[in-house]
Design a protein around this motif. Structure first.
Motif, short mmCIF file in Angstrom:
data_model
loop_
_atom_site.label_atom_id
_atom_site.label_comp_id
_atom_site.label_asym_id
_atom_site.label_seq_id
_atom_site.Cartn_x
_atom_site.Cartn_y
_atom_site.Cartn_z
N VAL A 164 69.57 24.75 47.70
CA VAL A 164 68.55 25.19 46.74
C VAL A 164 67.28 25.64 47.47
N LEU A 165 66.84 24.85 48.44
CA LEU A 165 65.63 25.21 49.20
C LEU A 165 65.84 26.51 49.99
N GLU A 166 67.03 26.66 50.60
CA GLU A 166 67.30 27.90 51.34
C GLU A 166 67.29 29.11 50.42
N GLY A 167 67.85 28.95 49.20
CA GLY A 167 67.80 30.05 48.24
C GLY A 167 66.39 30.38 47.82
N TYR A 168 65.56 29.35 47.56
CA TYR A 168 64.16 29.58 47.21
C TYR A 168 63.43 30.30 48.35
N GLN A 169 63.65 29.86 49.58
CA GLN A 169 62.95 30.46 50.72
C GLN A 169 63.36 31.92 50.89
N THR A 170 64.63 32.24 50.65
CA THR A 170 65.08 33.63 50.75
C THR A 170 64.43 34.49 49.68
N LEU A 171 64.33 33.96 48.45
CA LEU A 171 63.70 34.73 47.37
C LEU A 171 62.21 34.93 47.62
N VAL A 172 61.56 33.97 48.26
CA VAL A 172 60.12 34.10 48.52
C VAL A 172 59.86 35.12 49.62
N THR A 173 60.73 35.16 50.64
CA THR A 173 60.46 36.01 51.80
C THR A 173 61.05 37.41 51.67
N ARG A 174 61.99 37.65 50.77
CA ARG A 174 62.59 38.97 50.71
C ARG A 174 61.61 39.97 50.08
N THR A 175 61.81 41.24 50.38
CA THR A 175 60.87 42.27 49.93
C THR A 175 61.09 42.68 48.47
N GLU A 176 62.34 42.72 48.04
CA GLU A 176 62.60 43.17 46.67
C GLU A 176 62.28 42.06 45.68
N CYS A 177 61.96 42.46 44.46
CA CYS A 177 61.54 41.50 43.43
C CYS A 177 62.76 40.81 42.83
N ILE A 178 62.46 39.76 42.06
CA ILE A 178 63.52 39.02 41.36
C ILE A 178 63.84 39.77 40.07
N ARG A 179 65.11 40.14 39.93
CA ARG A 179 65.51 40.90 38.74
C ARG A 179 65.62 39.98 37.53
N GLU A 180 65.68 40.63 36.36
CA GLU A 180 65.69 39.86 35.10
C GLU A 180 66.95 39.01 34.98
N GLN A 181 68.10 39.56 35.38
CA GLN A 181 69.34 38.79 35.31
C GLN A 181 69.29 37.59 36.25
N GLU A 182 68.69 37.76 37.42
CA GLU A 182 68.54 36.64 38.35
C GLU A 182 67.60 35.59 37.79
N SER A 183 66.54 36.02 37.12
CA SER A 183 65.61 35.07 36.52
C SER A 183 66.27 34.24 35.44
#
Length: 452
Positions: A147-166
């Motif tokens: 879970v923490l690794e997934g959060y860290q990847t979402l925070v550091t990646r350049t593209e935004c979080i899509r609606e389906q992912e949210s």
């Protein structure tokens, strides 16, 4: 029971092996029965060891117990049995797809197969590339590290979080991740602080599903962390003692210097322009007035010692006052930092609430638009169906009217033919001929009409 015949009256029952003589059990999953050895379930799972403790193996298939399993489908249970009981395995390793390992991980977590759970996690470690999938699976199987690794990847990646992912990870989680991205807090400690409650709950659940090896590794890690913590505390304590000794040495060095200053000043005599405090001048004048004529040297020494003690006392007071001021400044700084931290946390909570409200409003607006679109589509479909029914009814009515008209014309033609037939069957009367209703000859006659 198979026996061995050794004589006319002697039979010996074969001895059962202590390891490879297993009783069977029947599991019912979605109305399908699976008959398998119960040994692997009892030895590998505390859940089944408790569940099958009250059931005893029967002598026949009719007497064997049937255990109904919930939380799994028949196809998922087949995948799990493929791991427990390989069929015609020609290799020491069994290959499973990513979907099958996910099924094994889910069921091993559900049924407390801790060793199989660790095996599935080791195989899936390199296959969960999508951070959203890593978060969802980590939450489902109580793995906070994923879970923490997934959060860290979402925070550091350049593209935004899509609606389906949210929608998959939750809108509140998305808001917190966007706050971390805005603050550029990509450290693991910042993410843990933001999701403290969730990570704590996952770690508590993970401790209940650890294998023996995982517990040993975790215990070694905990012991090593405790050793490092004690080492750091010891180093800090030594450094603090060194600092205290250094401050004490510095204070002791300053005290003799301050003691020497009044002695040098007394030996040289007071400066002509030196201004002494009024209290000190009065004290010195009083001492000079009270000074007896005898033994001036001893009085002078006594006065010097008193001045030295007074200066030492003042030095101690100054040091104590400086220490108090330093502690007061540190306390005020701590209070200011705490106040700033509380204010920042309050602002962050308000920002989270605002973003969550905006996200909820956007989600609700999107849902309303979707419902409106569905309603419009339904109304359009109903209108098209009504128009289609109306056209069909009009076509049906036109066909009916056309048929009735054709039937009427047909009846009229039949009546005309029948009338002509009946008319030709009798000779015309003179009145009909005179009235010009009929020609003056028979219709059955082949002669032409007379000329006028």
């Amino acid at each position: 029971m198979t026996t061995l015949g050794l004589g006319a009256n002697t039979t010996i029952e074969p001895e059962r092996d202590g390891t490879y003589y297993w009783d069977s059990v029947i599991f019912s999953v979605e109305g399908i029965n699976f008959k398998v050895p119960r040994y692997q379930f009892v030895i590998g799972s505390t859940y089944f060891a408790e569940k099958l403790r009250s059931t005893k193996a029967g002598d026949s298939e009719v007497d064997e117990p049937t255990v109904t399993l919930e939380g799994a489908t028949a196809s998922q249970f087949r995948v799990f049995l493929k791991l427990l009981f390989p069929i015609h395995a020609t290799s020491t390793t069994i290959k499973f797809s990513k979907e099958e390992w996910l099924v094994i991980l889910e069921l091993s977590t559900l049924w407390d197969f801790h060793d199989f759970r660790k095996l599935a996690k080791d195989h899936l470690e390199s296959q969960l590339d999508d951070p959203i999938e890593r978060i969802v699976v980590g939450r489902a199987v109580y793995t906070p590290r994923w879970v923490l690794e997934g959060y860290q990847t979402l925070v550091t990646r350049t593209e935004c979080i899509r609606e389906q992912e949210s929608e998959r990870i939750g809108h509140l989680t998305t808001v917190r991740l966007y706050i971390l991205r805005h603050e550029q807090s990509i450290e693991r400690a910042s993410i843990i602080s933001r999701f403290r409650e969730e990570i704590h709950a996952l770690e508590k659940s993970e401790s209940d599903h650890m294998s023996t090896e995982e517990r040993r590794v975790e215990e070694e890690k905990r012991v090593e962390e405790e050793r490092q913590r004690l080492k750091r505390e010891e180093e800090e304590k030594v450094a603090e003692e060194k600092q205290r000794a250094k401050e004490k040495e510095e204070a002791e060095r300053r005290v003799p210097e301050k003691k020497e200053e009044p002695r040098v000043a007394e030996a040289d005599g007071p400066a002509p322009d030196a201004k002494q405090p009024q209290g000190q001048e009065e004290a010195e004048s009083n001492q000079e007035e009270e000074k007896p004529p005898k033994k001036p040297k001893s009085r002078k020494s006594e006065r010097k010692s008193k001045k030295t003690e007074e200066q030492e006392r003042r030095v101690k007071e100054v040091e104590a006052k400086a220490k108090e001021e330093r502690e007061e400044a540190e306390r005020k700084e701590r209070e200011a930092n705490e106040s700033i931290q509380r204010k920042r946390e309050e602002e962050m909570r308000m920002e989270e609430a605002r973003l969550a409200k905006e996200l909820t409003d956007a989600h609700r607006k999107r849902k309303e638009e979707e419902m409106r679109a569905v309603k419009e589509a339904r109304l359009a479909k109903e209108l098209a169906d009504a128009q289609k029914r109306k056209e069909e009814e009009m076509r049906t009515e036109e066909a009916r009217l056309a048929k009735e008209l054709a039937d009427a014309q047909k009846r009229k033609e039949e009546e005309r033919i029948q009338w002509e037939r009946s008319f030709n069957a009798r000779p015309p009367s003179i009145m009909e001929i005179a009235a010009g209703l009929l020609p003056p000859y028979s219709r059955n006659s082949t002669q032409p009409p007379p000329r006028r």
